[in-house]
Design a protein around this motif. Structure first.
Motif, mmCIF file in Angstrom:
data_model
loop_
_atom_site.group_PDB
_atom_site.id
_atom_site.type_symbol
_atom_site.label_atom_id
_atom_site.label_comp_id
_atom_site.label_asym_id
_atom_site.label_seq_id
_atom_site.Cartn_x
_atom_site.Cartn_y
_atom_site.Cartn_z
ATOM 1 N N ALA A 1 0.825 -1.208 0.000
ATOM 2 C CA ALA A 1 0.000 0.000 0.000
ATOM 3 C C ALA A 1 0.857 1.255 0.000
ATOM 4 O O ALA A 1 0.521 2.253 -0.659
ATOM 5 C CB ALA A 1 -0.928 -0.003 1.207
ATOM 6 N N SER B 1 -0.965 1.977 -3.139
ATOM 7 C CA SER B 1 -2.382 2.020 -2.768
ATOM 8 C C SER B 1 -2.673 3.138 -1.785
ATOM 9 O O SER B 1 -2.644 2.940 -0.565
ATOM 10 C CB SER B 1 -2.814 0.685 -2.154
ATOM 11 O OG SER B 1 -2.349 -0.405 -2.913
ATOM 12 N N GLU C 1 -3.525 -7.903 -2.037
ATOM 13 C CA GLU C 1 -2.875 -6.651 -2.426
ATOM 14 C C GLU C 1 -3.492 -6.073 -3.686
ATOM 15 O O GLU C 1 -3.776 -4.866 -3.764
ATOM 16 C CB GLU C 1 -1.368 -6.890 -2.607
ATOM 17 C CG GLU C 1 -0.634 -7.075 -1.285
ATOM 18 C CD GLU C 1 0.783 -7.599 -1.425
ATOM 19 O OE1 GLU C 1 1.400 -7.897 -0.385
ATOM 20 O OE2 GLU C 1 1.262 -7.725 -2.577
ATOM 21 N N THR D 1 -6.413 -2.993 -3.811
ATOM 22 C CA THR D 1 -5.962 -1.795 -4.526
ATOM 23 C C THR D 1 -6.889 -1.462 -5.689
ATOM 24 O O THR D 1 -7.260 -0.297 -5.885
ATOM 25 C CB THR D 1 -4.530 -1.996 -5.042
ATOM 26 O OG1 THR D 1 -3.660 -2.215 -3.925
ATOM 27 C CG2 THR D 1 -4.053 -0.778 -5.816
ATOM 28 N N THR E 1 -10.157 -0.110 -4.518
ATOM 29 C CA THR E 1 -9.852 1.084 -3.717
ATOM 30 C C THR E 1 -10.378 0.960 -2.296
ATOM 31 O O THR E 1 -11.121 0.039 -1.956
ATOM 32 C CB THR E 1 -10.392 2.384 -4.355
ATOM 33 O OG1 THR E 1 -11.789 2.510 -4.090
ATOM 34 C CG2 THR E 1 -10.137 2.417 -5.850
#
Length: 636
Positions: free
Chosen positions: A269, A273, A309, A313, A316
């Protein structure tokens, strides 16, 4: 090649109309048989006749001949009932075994000398259980039971074949324990307590890695070297912010001991992200599922890190991800363990659980989950992605068919099921192919399809790649880097109506030159249905970055895209997509996918199948293009 092709909706292996008859006048017929002992197993001795054996008879469910038509009613774009999904109670009432089936099997057992008090009907009326001995079971089934030892030390009880009276056959799907060898194989870890194999179900279906990387390229011009979220957004047009995240749901399934590390999610992240540092998926623990961090390694964390992951991402921070963590650290879990938790009509051994194959809870072993088995306690997400799979040949036809039909029932309830299609082309997990006798080996020559990818009621996702020297603005190719997209033709399931025109078009344009004895050429379910990138993914795992490959990467990406389509539909008061295959294969969805026309999926000593214009058994219909799919699904 011996074909096991069965009708899509067949729940019994000997389905026929039959009136209840006098058992003494009804001849026995072969119900199921096995042609070989699976790899790693050895028959050691005859099972003592006095040993207790809990025989379980899986009763045929009602109205299964109408299942496909009922599913199409809520899934075909042209249907007036499109999107009018069923409730769990409607499903339970429609498909419960009939009173006739229950009474036929019960009467035969009593007439054969089984006292009534030893016969138990499961709460969901899906199974009859008999407290039996080996001697009695052999007499009832005309079978011979033996003990089998696995090279890991596991023991298993099975027979080569079994029989049922002719009048009973239409009322019984299968009997356990009998021919099935989808047993849980334990292993030892560093602390020496018993663990399930890494990646169960489906050892060998987890992502592959080419190792750690020191430098990350997060620019569009570098997507042929490294895939990052920006590459996927560009490839598939996924530039969308969810607006109905609280009403929508997206589920990722992991099987213990596979689990993510929060530190890895945070590391990813931090680089890719915005707003997701410190954010975790919503954990739904099923039958003792735990997030372990005691033994970090790629084998244990690679799959779950990858799935979460990229899924988190791409949808969102506006869309929560539900993590279904299934099975404890001792027994682990099977697909049936998960399905039990979703559908109360499927648990308590109803709908496919095999007491000799599937984990049973409470688990009395040290460190095991001591609670009751989850039974219809978990609400299914609108989209569920699973990056694991078996070889079809690992399972008996009856076991696979019964499970496949459960995916159809969940489709009726509005759930979209995605499964990765496998990473070894036309070969099975471990690069095993089939031999003429049905056994599997590394030097086999017959194509070895995967399951559940071959089930006609799930959406199977293959793999593509941005080839070296190409850009995200050029057409992708079939993945031929480290892994090959799983695809081919089922040996168990016939071709569903929704893909008939597409598959026949492929066969006309690309006549298959292989001998008909190395693949099922009789008109069977073909897969995958679609594809997405499966090569060079940058993931954070165990504190550093690595490149990984696999259809296990492609499935959660497609799930993210469909979740965002659901978001838009829900925001406009429309129901979720549910089973998407009848839609995506229809004329209404032409142009919704980017065609893949270059590459093959090698295996079993061949180049596998070819990609071509339109559907093919390497990339399916192609890769999804979000803007087009969004427009098409919003119009329904």
């Amino acid at each position: 090649m011996r074909s096991f092709l069965l009708p899509v909706l067949s729940l019994t292996l000997g389905l026929a109309a039959s009136a209840i008859a006098d058992p003494t006048l009804s001849p026995w017929q072969l119900h199921e048989q096995r042609s070989h002992i699976p790899a790693g197993w050895t028959r050691t001795r005859k099972l003592d006749s006095s040993v207790s054996v809990p025989l379980r008879f899986a009763l045929s469910q009602s109205n299964m001949e109408n299942l496909e038509a009922l599913l199409y009613e809520v899934s075909l774009p042209a249907s007036s009932n499109y999107g009018k999904h069923w409730s769990p109670s409607q499903i339970a009432a429609k498909f419960a075994p009939s009173a006739e089936s229950i009474e036929t099997v019960r009467s035969w057992l009593i007439g054969s000398g089984v006292e009534p008090h030893r016969i138990t009907l499961s709460p969901t009326k899906g199974w009859l259980e008999v407290a039996s001995t080996v001697e009695e079971a052999e007499n009832l089934l005309l079978a011979d039971y033996h003990v089998y030892d696995h090279e890991t030390g596991t023991r298993h009880i099975a027979c080569d074949s079994y029989h049922l009276p002719e009048h009973v056959i239409p009322h019984v799907d299968f009997v356990t324990p009998t021919i099935h060898f989808d047993a849980k194989i334990p292993r030892k870890r560093e602390n020496q307590y018993t663990r399930v194999p890494i990646g169960q179900p489906g050892q060998g279906s987890t992502p592959k890695t080419s190792g750690q990387i020191g430098t990350i390229f997060d620019q569009l011009e570098d997507c042929d070297k490294q895939i990052t979220p920006i590459c996927l957004r560009a490839l598939y047009g996924l530039w969308y912010q969810p607006v109905a995240g609280k009403q929508n749901s997206y589920g990722i399934v992991e099987y213990t001991p596979q689990s993510y590390l929060q530190s890895d999610l945070d590391l990813f992240a931090k680089n890719f992200s915005t707003g997701l540092e410190g954010v975790s998926p919503t954990l739904v623990s099923i039958d003792g599922g735990v997030i372990e961090s005691s033994s970090p390694s790629f084998d244990y964390n690679g799959e779950s890190d990858l799935d979460l992951e990229y899924a988190m991402t791409l949808v969102t921070k506006g869309q929560d991800i539900t993590l279904y963590q299934v099975g404890d650290s001792v027994e682990g879990a099977s697909f049936n363990t998960f399905l039990d938790a979703l559908d109360g009509t499927y648990c308590k051994y109803d709908g496919g659980d095999d007491a000799t194959q599937d984990p049973a809870y409470p688990d009395t072993a040290s460190g095991g989950y001591t609670g009751n088995e989850e039974c219809g306690t978990v609400k299914p997400a609108n989209v569920i992605s699973t990056s694991y799979g078996y070889n079809e040949a690992d399972l008996s036809p009856a076991y696979a068919i019964r499970q496949c039909n459960e995916y159809a029932k969940l489709g009726l309830m509005g759930v979209t099921f995605l499964f990765s299609s496998g990473d070894t082309g036309v070969a099975g997990n471990g690069d095993y192919c089939l031999n003429p006798d049905g056994s599997q080996s590394p030097d086999g020559k017959i194509f070895n399809p995967g399951f559940p990818a071959s089930c006609p009621y799930v959406t199977a996702v293959g793999a593509t790649q941005v080839s070296p020297g190409q850009s995200v603005w050029e057409p992708e190719n079939a993945c031929e880097q480290v892994i090959y997209s799983g695809g081919g033709f089922s040996n168990y399931f016939s071709m569903p109506l929704y893909q008939k025109a597409a598959v026949e078009g492929y066969l006309a344009a690309e006549p298959i030159s292989y001998p008909k004895d190395i693949y099922n050429s009789t008109g069977s379910r073909a897969y995958p249905d679609l594809a997405a990138n499966g090569a060079n993914y940058v993931i954070a795992v165990d504190g550093s970055f690595s490149l990984v490959y696999g259809t296990s990467a492609a499935s959660p990406v497609v799930g993210s895209i469909l979740t965002m389509v659901n978001d838009a539909r829900i925001s406009q008061g429309k129901p979720p997509l549910g089973f998407i295959n009848p839609s995506i294969y229809s004329a209404d969805f032409v142009g919704g996918f980017k065609d893949v026309t270059n590459g093959t999926n090698p295996g079993c000593g061949t180049l596998g199948f070819n990609t071509t214009k339109g559907w093919d058994p390497v990339s399916g219909l192609g890769t999804p293009y979000f803007p087009s799919l969004l427009s098409k699904w919003l119009s329904l």
